[in-house]
Scaffold this motif. Structure first.
Motif, PDB file in Angstrom:
ATOM      1  N   LEU A 130      24.707  34.645  43.452  1.00 35.37           N
ATOM      2  CA  LEU A 130      24.159  34.646  42.077  1.00 35.37           C
ATOM      3  C   LEU A 130      25.106  36.050  42.040  1.00 35.37           C
ATOM      4  O   LEU A 130      26.157  37.013  43.262  1.00 35.37           O
ATOM      5  CB  LEU A 130      23.129  35.786  42.584  1.00 35.37           C
ATOM      6  CG  LEU A 130      22.554  36.063  41.604  1.00 35.37           C
ATOM      7  CD1 LEU A 130      21.957  35.242  40.484  1.00 35.37           C
ATOM      8  CD2 LEU A 130      21.510  37.103  42.215  1.00 35.37           C
ATOM      9  N   GLN A 131      25.892  36.645  40.768  1.00 37.10           N
ATOM     10  CA  GLN A 131      27.034  37.461  40.342  1.00 37.10           C
ATOM     11  C   GLN A 131      26.853  38.294  39.011  1.00 37.10           C
ATOM     12  O   GLN A 131      25.357  37.764  38.499  1.00 37.10           O
ATOM     13  CB  GLN A 131      28.452  37.184  39.876  1.00 37.10           C
ATOM     14  CG  GLN A 131      29.085  35.795  40.891  1.00 37.10           C
ATOM     15  CD  GLN A 131      29.713  35.145  40.372  1.00 37.10           C
ATOM     16  OE1 GLN A 131      30.667  34.586  39.228  1.00 37.10           O
ATOM     17  NE2 GLN A 131      30.859  34.973  41.130  1.00 37.10           N
ATOM     18  N   ILE A 132      26.603  39.590  39.288  1.00 41.96           N
ATOM     19  CA  ILE A 132      26.406  40.584  38.647  1.00 41.96           C
ATOM     20  C   ILE A 132      28.062  40.885  38.209  1.00 41.96           C
ATOM     21  O   ILE A 132      29.040  41.312  39.064  1.00 41.96           O
ATOM     22  CB  ILE A 132      25.468  41.217  39.357  1.00 41.96           C
ATOM     23  CG1 ILE A 132      24.034  41.399  40.077  1.00 41.96           C
ATOM     24  CG2 ILE A 132      25.249  42.883  38.148  1.00 41.96           C
ATOM     25  CD1 ILE A 132      23.330  41.690  40.424  1.00 41.96           C
ATOM     26  N   PHE A 133      27.728  41.396  36.955  1.00 39.69           N
ATOM     27  CA  PHE A 133      29.340  41.502  36.735  1.00 39.69           C
ATOM     28  C   PHE A 133      29.742  42.513  35.375  1.00 39.69           C
ATOM     29  O   PHE A 133      28.379  42.692  34.881  1.00 39.69           O
ATOM     30  CB  PHE A 133      30.304  40.645  36.456  1.00 39.69           C
ATOM     31  CG  PHE A 133      29.520  39.201  35.193  1.00 39.69           C
ATOM     32  CD1 PHE A 133      29.806  39.483  34.357  1.00 39.69           C
ATOM     33  CD2 PHE A 133      28.859  38.314  35.541  1.00 39.69           C
ATOM     34  CE1 PHE A 133      29.530  38.671  33.044  1.00 39.69           C
ATOM     35  CE2 PHE A 133      28.082  37.032  34.943  1.00 39.69           C
ATOM     36  CZ  PHE A 133      29.038  37.956  33.140  1.00 39.69           C
ATOM     37  N   MET A 134      30.795  42.895  35.022  1.00 40.16           N
ATOM     38  CA  MET A 134      31.122  44.012  34.217  1.00 40.16           C
ATOM     39  C   MET A 134      32.228  43.254  33.494  1.00 40.16           C
ATOM     40  O   MET A 134      33.421  42.939  34.076  1.00 40.16           O
ATOM     41  CB  MET A 134      30.651  45.007  34.178  1.00 40.16           C
ATOM     42  CG  MET A 134      31.385  45.719  32.666  1.00 40.16           C
ATOM     43  SD  MET A 134      31.854  47.598  33.297  1.00 40.16           S
ATOM     44  CE  MET A 134      29.799  47.882  33.880  1.00 40.16           C
ATOM     45  N   THR A 135      32.680  42.827  31.966  1.00 43.87           N
ATOM     46  CA  THR A 135      33.785  43.274  31.313  1.00 43.87           C
ATOM     47  C   THR A 135      34.106  44.140  30.944  1.00 43.87           C
ATOM     48  O   THR A 135      33.598  45.197  30.265  1.00 43.87           O
ATOM     49  CB  THR A 135      33.745  41.816  30.515  1.00 43.87           C
ATOM     50  OG1 THR A 135      32.946  41.674  29.099  1.00 43.87           O
ATOM     51  CG2 THR A 135      33.210  40.527  31.199  1.00 43.87           C
ATOM     52  N   LEU A 136      35.484  43.820  30.425  1.00 48.45           N
ATOM     53  CA  LEU A 136      36.591  45.565  30.161  1.00 48.45           C
ATOM     54  C   LEU A 136      37.329  44.895  28.876  1.00 48.45           C
ATOM     55  O   LEU A 136      38.419  44.371  29.901  1.00 48.45           O
ATOM     56  CB  LEU A 136      36.347  45.981  30.810  1.00 48.45           C
ATOM     57  CG  LEU A 136      36.122  47.000  31.702  1.00 48.45           C
ATOM     58  CD1 LEU A 136      36.486  48.309  32.366  1.00 48.45           C
ATOM     59  CD2 LEU A 136      34.032  47.795  31.151  1.00 48.45           C
ATOM     60  N   PRO A 137      37.718  44.252  27.568  1.00 51.38           N
ATOM     61  CA  PRO A 137      38.691  44.258  26.693  1.00 51.38           C
ATOM     62  C   PRO A 137      39.895  45.182  27.277  1.00 51.38           C
ATOM     63  O   PRO A 137      39.921  45.761  27.663  1.00 51.38           O
ATOM     64  CB  PRO A 137      38.760  44.240  25.133  1.00 51.38           C
ATOM     65  CG  PRO A 137      37.171  44.880  25.487  1.00 51.38           C
ATOM     66  CD  PRO A 137      36.221  44.978  26.808  1.00 51.38           C
ATOM     67  N   PHE A 138      41.292  44.191  27.250  1.00 48.20           N
ATOM     68  CA  PHE A 138      42.309  45.162  27.304  1.00 48.20           C
ATOM     69  C   PHE A 138      42.684  46.140  26.241  1.00 48.20           C
ATOM     70  O   PHE A 138      41.534  45.738  25.009  1.00 48.20           O
ATOM     71  CB  PHE A 138      43.312  43.516  27.128  1.00 48.20           C
ATOM     72  CG  PHE A 138      43.715  43.220  28.664  1.00 48.20           C
ATOM     73  CD1 PHE A 138      42.840  43.959  29.829  1.00 48.20           C
ATOM     74  CD2 PHE A 138      44.086  42.336  28.889  1.00 48.20           C
ATOM     75  CE1 PHE A 138      43.604  43.542  31.451  1.00 48.20           C
ATOM     76  CE2 PHE A 138      44.713  40.936  29.684  1.00 48.20           C
ATOM     77  CZ  PHE A 138      43.905  42.206  30.934  1.00 48.20           C
TER      78      PHE A 138
END
Length: 207
Positions: A199-207
Motif C-alpha cells: 500500500l503506497q501513500i504518495f505525492m507528486t511535484l512537477p518540475f
C-alpha cells in the motif's frame, strides 16, 4: 526483453504524440508492505519508502497515461515457528529493494479527483534478511544472493488521488503476481507462494 522494451517505448511515443498536455516531475511517499508467507506464527507490515520520477500525458479532458520509474523498499516482518536458513525460530525482517516501472491509466470523472489502474514491472536490486532478538536489536543474518529470488517481479495496481495546484496526493495498492522466491531456493522454501503486497501513500511535484 529488449524487443518488449522497444515495442513498449514505441507504443508510448505513439500514444503520447497526440497528448493535449504533458507533465514530468518527482514522486515520493511511504510504502506499507507485506508478504503472505505460509507456516509462520505472525506477519507484520513493514514501512519503507518509494521515490522517483513520472511523466504524464493528458490524452483527453478526463483521460491520462502516466509511466513512472521508482525506487521502492518492500518486504515484511515474519515470525517463524520452524527452522529458517539453518538458524531457527524467531522474528525476521525481509528488506527487499526494487526499481518499479508502473504505467497508470488515470481517469478524472469529476473535478480534481482521479482513479488510476495499470500494470507494473519491477527489478530486484538487493535483498537482506535481519533477525530481531527479544531486546529489539537487529542482526544481519544474510545478504541473500539475488539468484535465490525471482529478480523480475510484476503485478497490477489501483488507486485514487486528488490533483491540486502544484502537484497531487494519492494512495495506491500494488498486488504482485510473481512469487518472490526462485523455485528450488531456500527463499522459496521459507516463503512458499509469497508475493509482494504494498500500500503506497504518495505525492507528486512537477518540475
Amino acid at each position: 526483453m529488449k524487443n518488449t522494451i522497444l515495442a513498449t517505448s514505441l507504443l508510448m511515443m505513439f500514444i503520447t504524440s497526440g497528448a493535449l498536455a504533458q507533465e514530468a516531475g518527482l514522486k515520493g511517499g511511504l510504502n506499507f508492505s507485506n508478504l503472505y508467507v505460509n507456516d509462520v506464527d505472525d506477519e507484520n507490515m513493514k514501512i519503507g519508502f518509494n521515490a522517483g520520477v513520472y511523466y504524464k500525458a493528458q490524452l483527453t479532458d478526463v483521460l491520462a497515461i502516466q509511466p513512472e520509474i521508482l525506487y521502492s523498499l518492500k518486504g515484511a516482518e515474519v515470525i517463524y515457528d520452524n527452522t529458517f536458513l539453518g538458524i531457527g525460530n524467531g522474528k525476521y525482517r525481509f528488506n527487499l529493494s526494487y526499481v518499479d516501472v508502473p504505467v497508470a491509466l488515470k481517469i478524472s470523472p469529476v473535478g480534481n479527483f482521479y482513479i488510476e489502474a495499470g500494470p507494473y514491472v519491477s527489478l530486484l536490486t538487493s535483498a537482506k534478511v535481519k533477525r530481531i532478538d527479544s531486546n529489539g536489536d537487529k542482526e544481519v543474518v544474510d545478504e541473500l544472493d539475488r539468484d535465490n529470488f525471482n529478480t523480475v517481479d510484476y503485478g497490477i495496481f489501483g488507486g485514487v488521488g486528488f490533483n491540486f495546484t502544484g502537484g497531487s496526493l494519492g494512495v495506491r495498492y500494488n498486488y504482485g503476481l510473481q512469487e518472490i522466491g526462485e523455485s528450488g531456493s531456500n527463499v522459496a522454501e521459507a516463503t512458499p507462494n509469497s508475493k509482494n503486497s504494498v500500500l503506497q501513500i504518495f505525492m507528486t511535484l512537477p518540475f
